[in-house]
Design a protein around this motif. Sequence first.
Motif, mmCIF file in Angstrom:
data_model
loop_
_atom_site.group_PDB
_atom_site.id
_atom_site.type_symbol
_atom_site.label_atom_id
_atom_site.label_comp_id
_atom_site.label_asym_id
_atom_site.label_seq_id
_atom_site.Cartn_x
_atom_site.Cartn_y
_atom_site.Cartn_z
ATOM 1 N N PHE A 290 0.795 -1.114 0.068
ATOM 2 C CA PHE A 290 0.190 0.018 -0.142
ATOM 3 C C PHE A 290 1.128 1.335 0.050
ATOM 4 C CE2 PHE A 290 -1.921 -3.412 2.374
ATOM 5 C CZ PHE A 290 -3.103 -3.675 1.596
ATOM 6 N N PRO A 291 1.428 1.678 -1.194
ATOM 7 C CA PRO A 291 2.419 2.673 -1.208
ATOM 8 C C PRO A 291 1.674 3.953 -1.052
ATOM 9 C CG PRO A 291 1.716 2.148 -3.254
ATOM 10 C CD PRO A 291 1.046 0.996 -2.381
ATOM 11 N N ASN A 292 2.507 5.030 -0.293
ATOM 12 C CA ASN A 292 1.895 6.269 0.178
ATOM 13 C C ASN A 292 3.075 7.461 -0.180
ATOM 14 O OD1 ASN A 292 0.896 8.556 1.356
ATOM 15 N ND2 ASN A 292 1.505 7.895 3.505
ATOM 16 N N PRO A 293 3.012 7.660 -1.497
ATOM 17 C CA PRO A 293 4.118 8.194 -2.263
ATOM 18 C C PRO A 293 4.142 9.986 -1.666
ATOM 19 C CG PRO A 293 2.562 7.850 -3.774
ATOM 20 C CD PRO A 293 2.176 6.985 -2.535
ATOM 21 N N GLU A 294 3.220 10.264 -1.295
ATOM 22 C CA GLU A 294 2.808 11.725 -0.817
ATOM 23 C C GLU A 294 3.132 11.733 0.608
ATOM 24 O OE1 GLU A 294 -1.292 12.339 -1.970
ATOM 25 O OE2 GLU A 294 -0.585 12.266 -4.340
ATOM 26 N N HIS A 295 3.417 10.636 1.042
ATOM 27 C CA HIS A 295 3.558 10.486 2.683
ATOM 28 C C HIS A 295 2.897 11.287 3.595
ATOM 29 C CE1 HIS A 295 7.623 8.920 1.397
ATOM 30 N NE2 HIS A 295 7.780 9.780 0.645
ATOM 31 N N SER B 73 -0.162 11.521 6.386
ATOM 32 C CA SER B 73 -0.040 11.074 7.853
ATOM 33 C C SER B 73 -1.488 9.979 7.962
ATOM 34 C CB SER B 73 -0.464 12.085 8.779
ATOM 35 O OG SER B 73 -1.726 12.832 8.621
ATOM 36 N N PHE B 74 -1.860 9.282 8.732
ATOM 37 C CA PHE B 74 -2.851 8.450 8.746
ATOM 38 C C PHE B 74 -4.179 9.563 8.877
ATOM 39 C CE2 PHE B 74 -5.952 6.135 11.433
ATOM 40 C CZ PHE B 74 -6.307 5.012 10.736
#
Length: 88
Positions: free
Chosen positions: A53-58, A60-61
């Motif tokens: 589950f990539p989160n390229p924009e970093h 937050s939850f």
Amino acid sequence: MADRISRIQSVGYVSTRVEPVRGYTAKERAAKLKEIDEAMEERAEINKYLAKFPNPEHKSFQQLLDELMNPEMSDDDGVIVDIRSWKK
């Protein structure tokens, strides 16, 4: 280092008690190494899971959760929220 000469800024002294230094026994070293190996394995498992589950924009939850609560988002967007504790 010998070619650099500089002034000493300050010298301090701490009068607290100094505890003696001792090495680990073979049994203690083995236990520490086992603990480190287990932590590394657990971290590798977490990284493997997060790679799905990539989160390229970093984000937050909280930001991801706010996006999921967006009423314009349809079920076809394929978002999965998986919340679980990694502690054993």
